[in-house]
Design a protein around this motif. Structure first.
Motif, PDB file in Angstrom:
ATOM      1  N   SER A 135     -72.492 -24.174 -36.758  1.00 34.54           N
ATOM      2  CA  SER A 135     -71.030 -23.696 -36.548  1.00 34.54           C
ATOM      3  C   SER A 135     -70.728 -24.267 -35.092  1.00 34.54           C
ATOM      4  O   SER A 135     -71.594 -23.740 -34.173  1.00 34.54           O
ATOM      5  N   ASN A 136     -69.594 -24.924 -35.009  1.00 36.19           N
ATOM      6  CA  ASN A 136     -69.156 -25.368 -33.697  1.00 36.19           C
ATOM      7  C   ASN A 136     -68.077 -24.310 -33.194  1.00 36.19           C
ATOM      8  O   ASN A 136     -67.303 -24.559 -32.134  1.00 36.19           O
ATOM      9  N   VAL A 160     -60.057 -17.310 -32.144  1.00 41.44           N
ATOM     10  CA  VAL A 160     -60.182 -18.678 -31.745  1.00 41.44           C
ATOM     11  C   VAL A 160     -59.804 -18.768 -30.247  1.00 41.44           C
ATOM     12  O   VAL A 160     -58.439 -18.498 -30.030  1.00 41.44           O
ATOM     13  N   ASP A 161     -60.646 -19.179 -29.454  1.00 42.30           N
ATOM     14  CA  ASP A 161     -60.151 -19.668 -28.000  1.00 42.30           C
ATOM     15  C   ASP A 161     -60.273 -21.103 -27.698  1.00 42.30           C
ATOM     16  O   ASP A 161     -61.231 -21.560 -27.639  1.00 42.30           O
ATOM     17  N   TYR A 162     -58.988 -21.771 -27.354  1.00 39.97           N
ATOM     18  CA  TYR A 162     -59.012 -23.069 -27.113  1.00 39.97           C
ATOM     19  C   TYR A 162     -58.941 -23.523 -25.659  1.00 39.97           C
ATOM     20  O   TYR A 162     -59.150 -24.759 -25.226  1.00 39.97           O
ATOM     21  N   SER A 163     -59.040 -22.371 -24.954  1.00 45.68           N
ATOM     22  CA  SER A 163     -58.954 -22.633 -23.411  1.00 45.68           C
ATOM     23  C   SER A 163     -60.327 -22.533 -22.887  1.00 45.68           C
ATOM     24  O   SER A 163     -60.593 -23.391 -21.696  1.00 45.68           O
ATOM     25  N   GLU A 164     -61.402 -21.935 -23.385  1.00 46.55           N
ATOM     26  CA  GLU A 164     -62.712 -21.878 -22.627  1.00 46.55           C
ATOM     27  C   GLU A 164     -63.670 -22.045 -23.825  1.00 46.55           C
ATOM     28  O   GLU A 164     -63.899 -21.393 -24.716  1.00 46.55           O
ATOM     29  N   LYS A 165     -64.350 -23.380 -23.641  1.00 45.18           N
ATOM     30  CA  LYS A 165     -65.199 -23.690 -24.851  1.00 45.18           C
ATOM     31  C   LYS A 165     -66.328 -24.656 -24.047  1.00 45.18           C
ATOM     32  O   LYS A 165     -66.292 -25.027 -22.872  1.00 45.18           O
ATOM     33  N   GLU A 167     -68.304 -27.087 -26.508  1.00 50.79           N
ATOM     34  CA  GLU A 167     -68.407 -28.182 -27.177  1.00 50.79           C
ATOM     35  C   GLU A 167     -66.960 -28.244 -28.045  1.00 50.79           C
ATOM     36  O   GLU A 167     -66.852 -27.156 -28.588  1.00 50.79           O
ATOM     37  N   GLY A 168     -66.682 -29.280 -28.424  1.00 50.72           N
ATOM     38  CA  GLY A 168     -65.457 -29.521 -29.173  1.00 50.72           C
ATOM     39  C   GLY A 168     -64.238 -28.968 -28.741  1.00 50.72           C
ATOM     40  O   GLY A 168     -63.736 -29.144 -27.342  1.00 50.72           O
ATOM     41  N   SER A 169     -63.578 -28.525 -29.622  1.00 52.23           N
ATOM     42  CA  SER A 169     -61.919 -27.970 -28.979  1.00 52.23           C
ATOM     43  C   SER A 169     -61.665 -26.642 -28.777  1.00 52.23           C
ATOM     44  O   SER A 169     -60.816 -26.250 -28.333  1.00 52.23           O
ATOM     45  N   ALA A 170     -62.824 -25.741 -29.280  1.00 55.28           N
ATOM     46  CA  ALA A 170     -62.490 -24.413 -29.196  1.00 55.28           C
ATOM     47  C   ALA A 170     -63.834 -23.689 -29.192  1.00 55.28           C
ATOM     48  O   ALA A 170     -64.825 -24.043 -29.335  1.00 55.28           O
ATOM     49  N   SER A 171     -63.626 -22.154 -28.977  1.00 57.05           N
ATOM     50  CA  SER A 171     -64.957 -21.204 -29.148  1.00 57.05           C
ATOM     51  C   SER A 171     -64.189 -20.081 -29.897  1.00 57.05           C
ATOM     52  O   SER A 171     -63.025 -19.936 -30.110  1.00 57.05           O
ATOM     53  N   LEU A 172     -65.218 -18.971 -30.222  1.00 54.17           N
ATOM     54  CA  LEU A 172     -64.688 -17.967 -30.657  1.00 54.17           C
ATOM     55  C   LEU A 172     -64.755 -16.894 -29.606  1.00 54.17           C
ATOM     56  O   LEU A 172     -65.807 -16.727 -28.918  1.00 54.17           O
ATOM     57  N   ASN A 296     -71.099 -23.468 -30.507  1.00 50.31           N
ATOM     58  CA  ASN A 296     -72.218 -24.601 -30.672  1.00 50.31           C
ATOM     59  C   ASN A 296     -73.473 -23.953 -31.121  1.00 50.31           C
ATOM     60  O   ASN A 296     -74.525 -24.276 -30.610  1.00 50.31           O
ATOM     61  N   LEU A 297     -73.573 -23.266 -32.343  1.00 53.72           N
ATOM     62  CA  LEU A 297     -74.768 -22.774 -32.897  1.00 53.72           C
ATOM     63  C   LEU A 297     -75.313 -23.750 -33.898  1.00 53.72           C
ATOM     64  O   LEU A 297     -74.899 -24.487 -34.540  1.00 53.72           O
ATOM     65  N   ARG A 298     -76.755 -24.193 -33.231  1.00 59.96           N
ATOM     66  CA  ARG A 298     -77.532 -25.157 -33.820  1.00 59.96           C
ATOM     67  C   ARG A 298     -78.966 -24.682 -33.886  1.00 59.96           C
ATOM     68  O   ARG A 298     -79.241 -23.783 -33.220  1.00 59.96           O
ATOM     69  N   VAL A 299     -79.487 -25.519 -34.770  1.00 58.83           N
ATOM     70  CA  VAL A 299     -81.198 -25.360 -34.868  1.00 58.83           C
ATOM     71  C   VAL A 299     -81.900 -26.571 -34.626  1.00 58.83           C
ATOM     72  O   VAL A 299     -81.287 -27.855 -35.170  1.00 58.83           O
ATOM     73  N   SER A 300     -82.892 -26.554 -33.851  1.00 52.34           N
ATOM     74  CA  SER A 300     -83.476 -27.757 -33.524  1.00 52.34           C
ATOM     75  C   SER A 300     -84.839 -27.648 -33.549  1.00 52.34           C
ATOM     76  O   SER A 300     -85.756 -26.792 -33.247  1.00 52.34           O
TER      77      SER A 300
END
Length: 412
Positions: A135-136, A160-165, A167-172, A296-300
């Motif tokens: 999830s981004n 949703v927070d569009y001011s502080e992130k 990656e991409g355009s937003a964070s939670l 930006n939650l991912r698995v690598s």
């Protein structure tokens, strides 16, 4: 037979014409030999001085703190893939590489960045094991399902927070009201993320996400839960950021290794992972706090890279004890070049003689033996190529200026 400091001392005594400790003590001889060996390291940097370090490279992670893993790092030599080791990455300056990472340029390249008393290996390459985005956090439904307040937590105001992130355009973002549950934890969860099959990732992968902490004073740990349901999941907890540093106020990169996970309850299914939860734990002294964020939650899955570097360790304790040392203190110590190219001992002894003559105020003798050491060094440079890799600057066309000057100096 291994060269020891004893054999270098023998050469040194011949050069200074004195084997007693009347004018030069044993410790002064060791100190001069240490300084001379460091000089050799700094000047040559060839293959006799190269050690290697295995780096687990994770897609989307570019900065690796190597202060602990490489405490003896003098300078870098080369970076290659383990399974493709005939191809060398390009060395660049930290600044240029940072710009290319930001622009998502994927030329295989690396840099060494030193800041805040730490060393970082910076890597930029198109990974052979691409990460899987879970999830981004562009919305409450990003990645499938719905992100919600974790059960039995102190979380409020999830939005949703569009001011502080990151990656991409937003964070939670979400806040903590410590009177809600009394469980000293806040977090978010999603019980119906788009299902992921992690068969190839189990046990040898890492979950990575960005976490914003407004005040770390009372924060004790960060936890990730993942599995097939809220009653069938793995979980693991970390107490530091990914680079091993303590959590900081602001954004932190969090890495959770699957190998450290514990199955909490039930029987989670690695082929059907659709449940995720992120929890932040704190002490009983925590007060209400606003502005926690995740992104930006991912698995690598790691890819092995081999870093060739030049060490500044001058040698080891003895031939039977390979503990690295930065200064010689005994005749039984072994210089780094022993059994690699033993003839370096003459240049080292000559340089050490020059150092000792200088401390004895014998200026001409110091100059003579400095010259001998430099001559020896020149011969080594002819025989062995340097393994040091210089930074390469990319050629960038900034624009054309076709105007030229006439003989008077005026531009026309």
């Amino acid at each position: 037979m291994s060269v020891t400091i004893s054999s270098i001392v023998t050469n040194l005594n011949t050069y200074i014409g004195d084997s007693t400790t009347d004018r030069v003590s044993s410790s002064e001889r060791y100190q001069a030999i240490t300084e001379a060996t460091a000089w050799l390291l700094e000047e040559l940097g060839n293959e006799h001085m190269v050690d290697t370090y295995d780096l687990d490279y994770l897609d989307t992670v570019n900065y690796y703190k190597v202060t602990t893993g490489l405490p003896d790092l003098l300078t870098g030599g080369d970076l290659r893939r383990q399974d493709d080791n005939y191809f060398s990455f390009t060395r660049k300056s930290p600044r240029e590489l940072s710009e290319e990472i930001a622009q998502k340029v994927k030329e295989p390249s690396w840099a060494i960045e030193r800041r805040d008393g730490n060393s970082y290996l910076v890597v930029n390459v198109d990974a052979k094991n691409p990460s899987i985005l879970i999830s981004n956090f562009e919305s409450l439904t990003d990645g499938g399902g719905t992100w919600e307040v974790a059960a039995s937590s102190d979380t409020i105001n999830l939005e949703v927070d569009y001011s502080e992130k990151r990656e991409g355009s937003a964070s939670l973002s979400f806040d903590a009201d410590v009177s809600v549950s009394g469980n000293n934890t806040i977090g978010i969860r999603n019980t119906s993320v788009s299902s992921k099959d992690f068969t190839k990732y189990k046990s040898n992968s890492s979950f990575i996400f960005d976490l914003y902490i407004p005040d770390v004073t009372e924060i004790t740990s960060v936890e990730l839960e993942w599995g097939s349901s809220s009653s069938n999941f793995w979980f693991s907890t970390v107490t530091t950021a990914m680079d091993g540093n303590a959590f900081v106020n602001g954004w932190n990169v969090i890495k959770i290794d699957w190998k450290d996970a514990t199955s909490f309850s039930g029987t989670p299914d690695k082929t059907d992972c659709s449940y995720f939860a992120i929890n932040v734990n704190y002490s009983a002294s925590q007060t209400d706090s606003a502005g926690f964020r995740v992104d930006n939650l991912r698995v690598s899955k790691p890819e092995k890279l081999i870093f060739h570097y030049i060490s500044w360790n001058v040698g080891q304790v003895s031939s039977s004890n390979d503990t690295a040392i930065t200064a010689f203190t005994a005749d039984t110590n072994v210089p780094f070049f022993s059994d690699r190219y033993d003839q370096y001992k003459y240049a080292v002894a000559q340089k050490a003689a020059s150092i000792l003559f200088s401390t004895l105020r014998l200026r001409q003798e110091a100059i003579d033996y400095e010259g001998r050491a430099v001559d020896s060094l020149s011969r080594f440079k002819k025989n062995f190529e340097s393994s040091k890799t210089r930074e390469v600057k990319s050629f960038k066309i900034m624009g054309n200026n076709l105007r030229r000057r006439n003989r008077s100096g005026r531009i026309r």
